[in-house]
Scaffold this motif. Sequence first.
Motif, PDB file in Angstrom:
ATOM      1  N   PRO A 195       0.830  -1.213   0.000  1.00 41.95           N
ATOM      2  CA  PRO A 195       0.000   0.000   0.000  1.00 41.95           C
ATOM      3  C   PRO A 195       0.853   1.246   0.000  1.00 41.95           C
ATOM      4  O   PRO A 195       2.042   1.216   0.340  1.00 41.95           O
ATOM      5  N   ARG A 196       0.264   2.368  -0.409  1.00 39.10           N
ATOM      6  CA  ARG A 196       1.001   3.626  -0.422  1.00 39.10           C
ATOM      7  C   ARG A 196       1.466   3.993   0.982  1.00 39.10           C
ATOM      8  O   ARG A 196       2.574   4.489   1.174  1.00 39.10           O
ATOM      9  N   VAL A 197       0.611   3.767   1.964  1.00 46.29           N
ATOM     10  CA  VAL A 197       0.962   4.033   3.353  1.00 46.29           C
ATOM     11  C   VAL A 197       0.465   2.872   4.200  1.00 46.29           C
ATOM     12  O   VAL A 197      -0.708   2.506   4.125  1.00 46.29           O
ATOM     13  N   ASN A 198       1.356   2.285   4.962  1.00 50.04           N
ATOM     14  CA  ASN A 198       0.985   1.208   5.872  1.00 50.04           C
ATOM     15  C   ASN A 198       0.630   1.833   7.218  1.00 50.04           C
ATOM     16  O   ASN A 198       1.510   2.217   7.990  1.00 50.04           O
ATOM     17  N   VAL A 199      -0.661   1.947   7.475  1.00 47.64           N
ATOM     18  CA  VAL A 199      -1.107   2.634   8.698  1.00 47.64           C
ATOM     19  C   VAL A 199      -0.784   1.834   9.946  1.00 47.64           C
ATOM     20  O   VAL A 199      -0.808   2.370  11.058  1.00 47.64           O
ATOM     21  N   ASN A 200      -0.484   0.545   9.797  1.00 49.09           N
ATOM     22  CA  ASN A 200      -0.181  -0.310  10.945  1.00 49.09           C
ATOM     23  C   ASN A 200       1.312  -0.528  11.122  1.00 49.09           C
ATOM     24  O   ASN A 200       1.716  -1.423  11.873  1.00 49.09           O
ATOM     25  N   ARG A 201       2.129   0.263  10.439  1.00 47.39           N
ATOM     26  CA  ARG A 201       3.569   0.042  10.529  1.00 47.39           C
ATOM     27  C   ARG A 201       4.076   0.328  11.946  1.00 47.39           C
ATOM     28  O   ARG A 201       3.536   1.180  12.651  1.00 47.39           O
ATOM     29  N   GLU A 202       5.131  -0.396  12.311  1.00 44.10           N
ATOM     30  CA  GLU A 202       5.695  -0.307  13.659  1.00 44.10           C
ATOM     31  C   GLU A 202       7.005   0.475  13.624  1.00 44.10           C
ATOM     32  O   GLU A 202       7.886   0.199  12.792  1.00 44.10           O
ATOM     33  N   GLN A 203       7.161   1.434  14.506  1.00 48.94           N
ATOM     34  CA  GLN A 203       8.387   2.213  14.609  1.00 48.94           C
ATOM     35  C   GLN A 203       9.418   1.401  15.389  1.00 48.94           C
ATOM     36  O   GLN A 203       9.185   1.019  16.534  1.00 48.94           O
ATOM     37  N   THR A 204      10.556   1.116  14.765  1.00 50.76           N
ATOM     38  CA  THR A 204      11.565   0.243  15.377  1.00 50.76           C
ATOM     39  C   THR A 204      12.510   0.985  16.306  1.00 50.76           C
ATOM     40  O   THR A 204      13.200   0.359  17.111  1.00 50.76           O
ATOM     41  N   GLY A 205      12.580   2.298  16.188  1.00 44.33           N
ATOM     42  CA  GLY A 205      13.503   3.069  17.009  1.00 44.33           C
ATOM     43  C   GLY A 205      14.868   3.253  16.382  1.00 44.33           C
ATOM     44  O   GLY A 205      15.696   4.015  16.908  1.00 44.33           O
ATOM     45  N   VAL A 206      15.139   2.583  15.272  1.00 45.65           N
ATOM     46  CA  VAL A 206      16.412   2.758  14.570  1.00 45.65           C
ATOM     47  C   VAL A 206      16.391   4.101  13.845  1.00 45.65           C
ATOM     48  O   VAL A 206      15.463   4.383  13.089  1.00 45.65           O
ATOM     49  N   ARG A 207      17.399   4.916  14.090  1.00 40.63           N
ATOM     50  CA  ARG A 207      17.452   6.225  13.445  1.00 40.63           C
ATOM     51  C   ARG A 207      18.410   6.177  12.252  1.00 40.63           C
ATOM     52  O   ARG A 207      19.531   5.683  12.365  1.00 40.63           O
ATOM     53  N   VAL A 208      17.935   6.712  11.120  1.00 39.11           N
ATOM     54  CA  VAL A 208      18.740   6.778   9.901  1.00 39.11           C
ATOM     55  C   VAL A 208      18.815   8.226   9.455  1.00 39.11           C
ATOM     56  O   VAL A 208      17.780   8.878   9.262  1.00 39.11           O
ATOM     57  N   VAL A 209      20.028   8.734   9.297  1.00 37.53           N
ATOM     58  CA  VAL A 209      20.257  10.114   8.885  1.00 37.53           C
ATOM     59  C   VAL A 209      20.844  10.124   7.480  1.00 37.53           C
ATOM     60  O   VAL A 209      21.808   9.408   7.199  1.00 37.53           O
ATOM     61  N   ILE A 210      20.247  10.912   6.600  1.00 37.99           N
ATOM     62  CA  ILE A 210      20.797  11.106   5.264  1.00 37.99           C
ATOM     63  C   ILE A 210      21.596  12.404   5.281  1.00 37.99           C
ATOM     64  O   ILE A 210      21.033  13.479   5.491  1.00 37.99           O
ATOM     65  N   ASP A 211      22.881  12.301   5.087  1.00 37.05           N
ATOM     66  CA  ASP A 211      23.786  13.445   5.161  1.00 37.05           C
ATOM     67  C   ASP A 211      23.815  14.168   3.820  1.00 37.05           C
ATOM     68  O   ASP A 211      24.307  13.639   2.820  1.00 37.05           O
ATOM     69  N   LEU A 212      23.272  15.382   3.785  1.00 34.73           N
ATOM     70  CA  LEU A 212      23.219  16.175   2.552  1.00 34.73           C
ATOM     71  C   LEU A 212      24.302  17.246   2.493  1.00 34.73           C
ATOM     72  O   LEU A 212      24.273  18.103   1.612  1.00 34.73           O
ATOM     73  N   ASP A 213      25.239  17.204   3.395  1.00 38.42           N
ATOM     74  CA  ASP A 213      26.238  18.263   3.514  1.00 38.42           C
ATOM     75  C   ASP A 213      27.381  18.058   2.509  1.00 38.42           C
ATOM     76  O   ASP A 213      28.533  17.817   2.884  1.00 38.42           O
ATOM     77  N   PHE A 214      27.034  18.123   1.222  1.00 36.63           N
ATOM     78  CA  PHE A 214      28.021  17.956   0.162  1.00 36.63           C
ATOM     79  C   PHE A 214      27.877  19.095  -0.842  1.00 36.63           C
ATOM     80  O   PHE A 214      27.698  18.892  -2.046  1.00 36.63           O
TER      81      PHE A 214
END
Length: 371
Positions: A77-96
Amino acid sequence: MADNDTPTTTISPVFEYLDDATLATMSKNARKRYLKEKKWHEARGQRAENRKLERARAKERKRERRALGTEPMDRLPRVNVNREQTGVRVVIDLDFKDMMNLKEAKSLCKQLSFCYSANRRHSKSVNLLATGMSSEFEAIMLTQWPTFRSWADLPIFAQGFMDMTTPAVTTDAETEPALETTKPAIAQPLFPPHIDRASLVYLSGDSPNVLTTLDPTKTYVIGGLVDHNRYRNYCLDRAESLGIAHAAFPIGEFIALRSRRILAVNHCVEIMVRVLENGGDWKDALETAIPDRKKVVRDGAGASDGVDVVNGEAADVDEDECADAVADGDSDEVDEENDDDAKKDIGIQKRPRSPNSAASPDPTDTKRPRA
């Protein structure tokens, strides 16, 4: 930092028209390039209209397939309303800043939209954010995704992720109760989160450390750089210069890649989401998320010794691989200090290297030297 003599290019989303006097001083090839870009720029309106018509035709074909009962129903589905937040943080570094041209910056914009979409579709999701956005890149994002400020599941900040490792200083005005009842103009948080410096792990395929588990107490950083392999080892050098841990996906343990050894940012995010979703099965996540065009196809082949891979550094993205995964906001609109104990703590292990791996020939190279 890695030495590189490649000249930097300042990105600009605006086409600049030149007068006849300026054109007269340009070389023949430069004039041809300018006229080609001018023609492409002036046809933007027609291309937008063509895309609108194609979307309408695609919707009509989809309705016809559904009426005939031939429309596949196994898509996420476009959005999974039942998705579970795992607590893993992911940062995309745009400082280029100034390390990408306009085309590469636009490609990175598309990859960010795919990251946003992938994180919302699966049953498990990560705490995703992007940092270090320059004003130039923001202007390009606005031309590609005008509603990106409404991406509640992918907030983008101008501050770099290292600036977030110190406690934020708040004023009395920021803590007044009036702020709590005031609805923000955008869906993103007003203030960046605090990141524990000791939790940072920069992902780079050049790292000798192999990531084995995704730890909810860690913050994984992906380099948002589309460079077509111009800046080799850049993310690894960046991590070492900042004094933070680094690691690579265990790609070489499960699959072999072709000579192009870079994964796009969205592939990295999808791999991590799938690993969390399937209970830590890296093989399944890697085989599913990495496009077939990047893999070496051999009968009964696994990953071979000497196949080095790069991940966590952005590559150009295939526009067809995620055609309907555009991000639409929430509105439904279409170091030497890293000893062995520290490595175990962040869930990584040393990658074994074959002594002859550097000299091993590429199994996909069919070219022969001239006699």
